[in-house]
Structure formats: structure tokens, C-alpha cells
Design an enzyme around this catalytic site. Structure first.
Site, PDB file in Angstrom:
ATOM      1  N   ASN A 210       0.853  -1.197   0.000  1.00 55.43           N
ATOM      2  CA  ASN A 210       0.000   0.000   0.000  1.00 55.43           C
ATOM      3  C   ASN A 210       0.883   1.238   0.000  1.00 55.43           C
ATOM      4  O   ASN A 210       2.114   1.144  -0.031  1.00 55.43           O
ATOM      5  CB  ASN A 210      -0.954  -0.010   1.196  1.00 55.43           C
ATOM      6  N   ASP A 279      -3.855  -6.401   4.927  1.00 58.68           N
ATOM      7  CA  ASP A 279      -4.859  -7.254   5.561  1.00 58.68           C
ATOM      8  C   ASP A 279      -4.792  -8.689   5.026  1.00 58.68           C
ATOM      9  O   ASP A 279      -5.164  -9.626   5.709  1.00 58.68           O
ATOM     10  CB  ASP A 279      -6.260  -6.672   5.336  1.00 58.68           C
ATOM     11  N   LYS A 289       9.603 -16.319 -11.034  1.00 61.56           N
ATOM     12  CA  LYS A 289       8.810 -15.205 -11.555  1.00 61.56           C
ATOM     13  C   LYS A 289       7.650 -15.756 -12.405  1.00 61.56           C
ATOM     14  O   LYS A 289       7.878 -16.588 -13.287  1.00 61.56           O
ATOM     15  CB  LYS A 289       9.709 -14.291 -12.396  1.00 61.56           C
ATOM     16  N   PRO A 305      -2.752 -11.976  10.322  1.00 61.58           N
ATOM     17  CA  PRO A 305      -3.160 -11.793  11.724  1.00 61.58           C
ATOM     18  C   PRO A 305      -3.336 -10.306  12.025  1.00 61.58           C
ATOM     19  O   PRO A 305      -2.633  -9.464  11.468  1.00 61.58           O
ATOM     20  CB  PRO A 305      -1.980 -12.378  12.515  1.00 61.58           C
ATOM     21  N   ASP A 306      -4.277 -10.014  12.901  1.00 59.13           N
ATOM     22  CA  ASP A 306      -4.507  -8.632  13.332  1.00 59.13           C
ATOM     23  C   ASP A 306      -3.553  -8.355  14.509  1.00 59.13           C
ATOM     24  O   ASP A 306      -3.811  -8.777  15.641  1.00 59.13           O
ATOM     25  CB  ASP A 306      -5.969  -8.488  13.753  1.00 59.13           C
ATOM     26  N   ILE A 307      -2.456  -7.685  14.221  1.00 59.63           N
ATOM     27  CA  ILE A 307      -1.400  -7.504  15.236  1.00 59.63           C
ATOM     28  C   ILE A 307      -1.913  -6.673  16.410  1.00 59.63           C
ATOM     29  O   ILE A 307      -1.753  -7.030  17.579  1.00 59.63           O
ATOM     30  CB  ILE A 307      -0.160  -6.817  14.602  1.00 59.63           C
ATOM     31  N   PHE A 323      -4.502   3.107  14.928  1.00 58.38           N
ATOM     32  CA  PHE A 323      -4.838   4.114  13.922  1.00 58.38           C
ATOM     33  C   PHE A 323      -5.995   3.539  13.109  1.00 58.38           C
ATOM     34  O   PHE A 323      -6.130   2.317  12.997  1.00 58.38           O
ATOM     35  CB  PHE A 323      -3.652   4.388  12.991  1.00 58.38           C
ATOM     36  N   LYS A 337     -13.709   0.248  15.787  1.00 58.77           N
ATOM     37  CA  LYS A 337     -12.399  -0.393  16.012  1.00 58.77           C
ATOM     38  C   LYS A 337     -11.965  -0.226  17.471  1.00 58.77           C
ATOM     39  O   LYS A 337     -11.427  -1.156  18.073  1.00 58.77           O
ATOM     40  CB  LYS A 337     -11.335   0.221  15.083  1.00 58.77           C
ATOM     41  N   LYS A 341     -11.783  -3.858  19.116  1.00 54.74           N
ATOM     42  CA  LYS A 341     -10.416  -4.339  19.383  1.00 54.74           C
ATOM     43  C   LYS A 341     -10.001  -4.064  20.828  1.00 54.74           C
ATOM     44  O   LYS A 341      -8.870  -4.302  21.216  1.00 54.74           O
ATOM     45  CB  LYS A 341      -9.419  -3.663  18.428  1.00 54.74           C
TER      46      LYS A 341
HETATM   47  O1  PMT Z   1       2.872   6.118   6.476  1.00 49.15           O
HETATM   48  P1  PMT Z   1       2.275   7.443   6.024  1.00 49.15           P
HETATM   49  O2  PMT Z   1       2.444   7.680   4.540  1.00 49.15           O
HETATM   50  O3  PMT Z   1       2.772   8.588   6.867  1.00 49.15           O
HETATM   51  O4  PMT Z   1       0.684   7.361   6.244  1.00 49.15           O
HETATM   52  C1  PMT Z   1       0.199   7.269   7.549  1.00 49.15           C
HETATM   53  C2  PMT Z   1      -0.961   6.249   7.658  1.00 49.15           C
HETATM   54  C3  PMT Z   1      -2.140   6.743   6.839  1.00 49.15           C
HETATM   55  C4  PMT Z   1      -0.518   4.881   7.163  1.00 49.15           C
HETATM   56  C5  PMT Z   1      -1.296   6.165   9.181  1.00 49.15           C
HETATM   57  O5  PMT Z   1      -1.682   7.434   9.628  1.00 49.15           O
HETATM   58  C6  PMT Z   1      -2.412   5.167   9.454  1.00 49.15           C
HETATM   59  O6  PMT Z   1      -3.596   5.448   9.372  1.00 49.15           O
HETATM   60  N1  PMT Z   1      -2.016   3.900   9.795  1.00 49.15           N
HETATM   61  C7  PMT Z   1      -2.946   2.786   9.963  1.00 49.15           C
HETATM   62  C8  PMT Z   1      -3.351   2.270   8.599  1.00 49.15           C
HETATM   63  C9  PMT Z   1      -4.254   1.067   8.698  1.00 49.15           C
HETATM   64  O7  PMT Z   1      -3.833  -0.014   8.400  1.00 49.15           O
HETATM   65  O8  PMT Z   1      -5.451   1.309   9.179  1.00 49.15           O
HETATM   66  P2  PMT Z   1      -6.595   0.157   9.367  1.00 49.15           P
HETATM   67  O9  PMT Z   1      -7.820   0.950   9.683  1.00 49.15           O
HETATM   68  O10 PMT Z   1      -6.602  -0.722   8.210  1.00 49.15           O
HETATM   69  O11 PMT Z   1      -6.089  -0.665  10.621  1.00 49.15           O
HETATM   70  C10 PMT Z   1      -6.511  -0.366  11.949  1.00 49.15           C
HETATM   71  C11 PMT Z   1      -5.389  -0.582  12.933  1.00 49.15           C
HETATM   72  O12 PMT Z   1      -5.053  -1.966  13.013  1.00 49.15           O
HETATM   73  C12 PMT Z   1      -4.092   0.145  12.608  1.00 49.15           C
HETATM   74  O13 PMT Z   1      -3.566   0.619  13.826  1.00 49.15           O
HETATM   75  C13 PMT Z   1      -3.197  -0.944  12.001  1.00 49.15           C
HETATM   76  O14 PMT Z   1      -1.818  -0.681  12.282  1.00 49.15           O
HETATM   77  C14 PMT Z   1      -3.676  -2.156  12.770  1.00 49.15           C
HETATM   78  N2  PMT Z   1      -3.576  -3.428  12.018  1.00 49.15           N
HETATM   79  C15 PMT Z   1      -4.276  -3.601  10.872  1.00 49.15           C
HETATM   80  C16 PMT Z   1      -4.229  -4.808  10.221  1.00 49.15           C
HETATM   81  C17 PMT Z   1      -3.424  -5.850  10.743  1.00 49.15           C
HETATM   82  N3  PMT Z   1      -3.354  -7.024  10.156  1.00 49.15           N
HETATM   83  N4  PMT Z   1      -2.751  -5.647  11.880  1.00 49.15           N
HETATM   84  C18 PMT Z   1      -2.799  -4.466  12.523  1.00 49.15           C
HETATM   85  O15 PMT Z   1      -2.142  -4.279  13.555  1.00 49.15           O
END
Ligand code: PMT
Length: 404
Positions: A210, A279, A289, A305-307, A323, A337, A341
């Protein structure tokens, strides 16, 4: 590295005999790593020449509100936005009165009004002027509005009198300014931050990922270190240097990020998940390749996994901050969330229309159970400091008496 490394200080100098100390102050601020831009009032220039401060700061000294030449280089609002802190030293009785009344009648007063960063004033004046009820009322008004006062000190004055009104010495001002940034709000605590994207391989040359640049997470790690924490940054692949005083662990995939987090999580007091973890990952990763012989290729993906969820579900979880990157219904989805969570706090950003990802600035809506606050658009460094200050407040509210 100085205690003010990478800090942008806007120094206002007003008309007081202590203005001569501004020269030493600029020198000491720069020695500590700060970038300094100076704004002088008209009466300050009666005490010390702009040329002196220009030479010492390495930047033109700004004097006029309506100077078209200077405005085209950096407008006065840009100048206010550029800074991490505004320090007025010396601050005369006249300046304090103008600020208390919200006047914007010269460049410095306008900048103080326009600043969305901490404004600190170091008063310097004759002791009678300082003790005058008008000055005291003005200072009280300013303090109620969040302007921080540094000094004045007691001692012998230029007018021959002795009492309160001396400007603090430059070294004391530098020290107090450093404390403003490194408030030690997180000293003694271990903070873990995740940052950047993950890469989920498809074959040796292709991956799913991403647009995360890592800037937000790196800025959070830096701000936590500035606040005195011991910081571990678990980072996906980004093109950023590791912040000073931060221990970095580099990973590629979501599974590697999960393993690195879980290996290091014991002893972590605060976990902040700013990474954009993929995700899904490809079920099959080709060792060669994949050739473009077929007109259609199907990829089967499985969930990573959702860390964050795993950390928050631990028997004794750290203070956990997520975030949320959303393109619609920001508040609703962030609150979902937060609750699902079982997080302590969530920082939501709107990632629609080229926002947040891979940009220098961002804006956050921060929520916790029963409260929330908007952090308006700002550079990610500045925003991260505000977020970390909020995290520190909420952490200490939850764990009164824990390391500070
Ligand atoms: O890196 P930059 O270019 O500065 O951009 C910043 C950002 C937009 C990436 C940052 O501000 C941000 O929003 N990060 C979280 C992005 C995200 O994955 O959001 P989410 O809504 O999909 O996930 C929710 C939360 O679960 C996040 O804290 C994520 O780190 C966490 N997560 C998600 C999926 C996963 N498998 N494991 C996780 O821990």
C-alpha cells in the site's frame, strides 16, 4: 546532537535593554541544534541591530508586517506555521499588554496571534513596571490562555534598581525550551510503535502493498523518544532514516511484523500501531517469476493476523493505541475499532482523496472511551507530538503514579 535538534524556533525580540542578550540566545539555540528565525519589533532595533541577529541566526530578520518582498518569500502566516515554538525574549511590558488585548498591530503580535504552537514569553522590564497591577493582570490573562511565562528573575537591573524583572539568562531559557519539548512525560516508559507498509510477496519480484511512506509512524516514534520514552520501532520497508534515540527492527511482511511485535511486547507500556499492515497475503508464493503467458491469473488471498487486536487481547495488555485509515464514516468506523479491538485510544485519519498516505501533513480525530479530540491538519512531526502528549495524558490518567 543538541537538546533542540531539528526544532524550529521563532524568536521574537522586543524593546528592552535585555535585547542584547538575544544575540547570545540565538547562538545557544543554534548550538543546541535549533533552526532559529528572528522577528524584531521596531523598538527592539533601537537596542540591537537586525544585522547582528541575521548573522547569528543565518536567516533574514523579519521586521515589518507588510513587507511585500519578505511576504513573497515566506508570508507571516507561513512563518507562524513553520515554527515548532514561539519564544519572545525579551518580552517587554508593552508586548505583554498588546498580546493580552489580542492586538495584531505589528508582525510579532500578529505571529503570536496566528501561532498554533506553544508561545513562551520571557519578560524583561524595570521592577516597578513588572509589579504594576496592569502588567500583572496582563500576564495572568496570557497564562490563562496557555501562554507560558519564563521568569523574570530577581536581581540587579540595568536601571540600578534591584528586584524582579530581569530576563532569564540565555542558558536557562534554552533549558526551559528543551523541557517544553522533552517534557519527560514518558520518561521511564517503554513505547513500541509500528510504522510503514508491509509487503506480501506473490513471486520473487512482485508483492501486494500500500502507499504508506512510514512518515506518520516515524514521527510518532520520534515524538515518544523526545518525551523521554525508550522506543522500539517495528518498521516495514520505507525510505526514511531511523530517528535518533529509537531502536529499529525492520520487517517486510505482516507475519514478520507480527512476530517482531510479539517477541518484543513484554515490558512494553504503550503500543502505538501506525503501520498500514496488509490485511491479506497470497496463499501461494511462486518461487519463480510468474510468466505472462496466461491472459488471466487468479490470486487466492488469506487474512493476515490482526497484530493490534492480538496485542490488545493479551492478559495484561500495554496501553494500546490504534490508527484507523478510513475513506468514509470516519468517526463511526474508528469507534467500532476502538470498541471491538478493546483499544485505549484510536487516531483516525481520512485517507480519501490523496490524504494522509505518503504526504507531509495529516489531520487526526482521536477517540477514547467517553472522549475525543480533533487534531487539526499540521505537519506529521507536529501532529505526532500532539498525539504523544495526549497518549501520555491518558496513560497517566489510567496508571496514576507510574514512571513519569
Ligand atoms: O505512512 P504514512 O504515509 O505517513 O501514512 C500514515 C498512515 C495513513 C498509514 C497512518 O496514519 C495510518 O492510518 N495507519 C494505519 C493504517 C491502517 O492499516 O489502518 P486500518 O484501519 O486498516 O487498521 C486499523 C489498525 O489496526 C491500525 O492501527 C493498524 O496498524 C492495525 N492493524 C491492521 C491490520 C493488521 N493485520 N494488523 C494491525 O495491527
Amino acid at each position: 546532537m543538541g537538546v533542540l535538534a531539528n526544532k524550529r524556533v521563532l524568536l521574537g525580540v522586543t524593546g528592552s535593554i535585555a535585547a542584547y542578550k538575544a544575540a547570545d540566545l540565538v547562538r545557544q539555540l543554534r548550538e543546541q541544534g535549533a533552526t532559529v528565525r528572528v522577528v524584531m519589533t521596531r523598538s527592539a532595533q533601537e537596542f540591537i541591530t537586525p544585522l547582528t541577529l541575521e548573522a547569528l541566526s543565518g536567516h533574514p530578520v523579519r521586521r515589518e508586517l507588510l513587507d511585500t518582498g519578505e511576504e513573497s518569500a515566506m508570508g507571516h502566516i507561513d512563518l507562524a506555521r513553520w515554527s515548532d515554538v514561539v519564544l519572545v525574549a525579551p518580552a517587554s511590558a508593552n508586548l505583554l499588554a498588546r498580546l493580552a488585548h489580542g492586538l495584531a498591530d505589528d508582525l510579532l503580535a500578529t505571529l503570536c496571534l496566528a501561532a498554533d504552537v506553544p508561545v513562551l514569553v520571557a519578560p524583561a522590564m524595570n521592577r516597578q513596571m513588572w509589579m504594576n497591577p496592569a502588567t500583572q493582570a496582563n500576564v495572568q490573562t496570557l497564562e490563562q490562555r496557555g501562554i507560558r511565562r519564563l521568569g523574570p528573575a530577581l536581581g540587579e537591573q540595568a536601571c540600578g534598581e534591584t528586584g524582579p524583572g530581569r530576563m532569564l539568562e540565555p542558558r536557562d531559557l534554552v533549558q526551559q525550551l528543551a523541557a517544553q519539548f522533552n517534557g519527560g512525560q514518558l520518561s521511564g516508559l517503554h513505547v513500541m510503535v509500528t510504522a510503514g507498509p508491509t509487503r506480501e510477496p506473490i513471486d520473487p519480484v512482485r508483492y501486494i502493498s500500500n502507499r504508506s511512506s512510514g512518515r506518520m509512524g516515524y514521527a510518532v516514534a520520534r515524538a515518544a523518544a523526545e518525551a523521554g520514552a525508550e522506543v522500539t520501532l517495528i518498521t516495514g520497508p520505507v525510505a526514511l532514516p531511523l530517528p535518533e534515540q529509537v531502536r529499529g527492527v525492520t520487517v517486510d511482511t505482516a507475519l514478520q511484523m507480527r512476530d517482531a511485535v510479539i517477541t518484543e511486547i513484554d515490558g512494553t507500556d504503550i503500543f502505538i500501531a501506525a503501520a498500514a499492515v496488509a490485511d491479506y497475503r497470497s496463499v501461494d508464493v511462486s518461487s519463480q517469476k510468474i510468466k505472462k503467458t496466461q491472459s488471466r491469473v487468479e490470486l487466492t488471498l488469506e487474512k493476515n493476523p490482526d497484530i493490534l487486536g492480538e496485542v490488545a487481547a493479551r492478559p495484561r495488555p500495554p496501553f494500546t493505541v490504534g490508527f484507523a485509515a478510513e475513506t468514509e464514516r470516519l468517526r463511526e468506523q474508528a469507534l467500532d475499532k476502538l470498541i471491538n479491538k478493546r483499544l485505549d485510544m484510536i487516531a483516525a485519519n481520512d485517507v480519501s482523496a490523496e490524504q494522509a498516505f505518503d504526504r507531509e501533513d495529516n489531520a487526526l480525530e482521536v477517540y477514547w472511551q467517553g472522549g475525543g479530540v480533533s487534531l487539526p491538519r499540521a505537519g506529521k512531526e507536529k501532529l505526532a507530538r500532539r498525539l504523544v502528549a495526549l497518549v501520555a495524558d491518558r496513560f497517566h490518567a489510567k496508571h496514576p503514579g507510574q514512571a513519569h
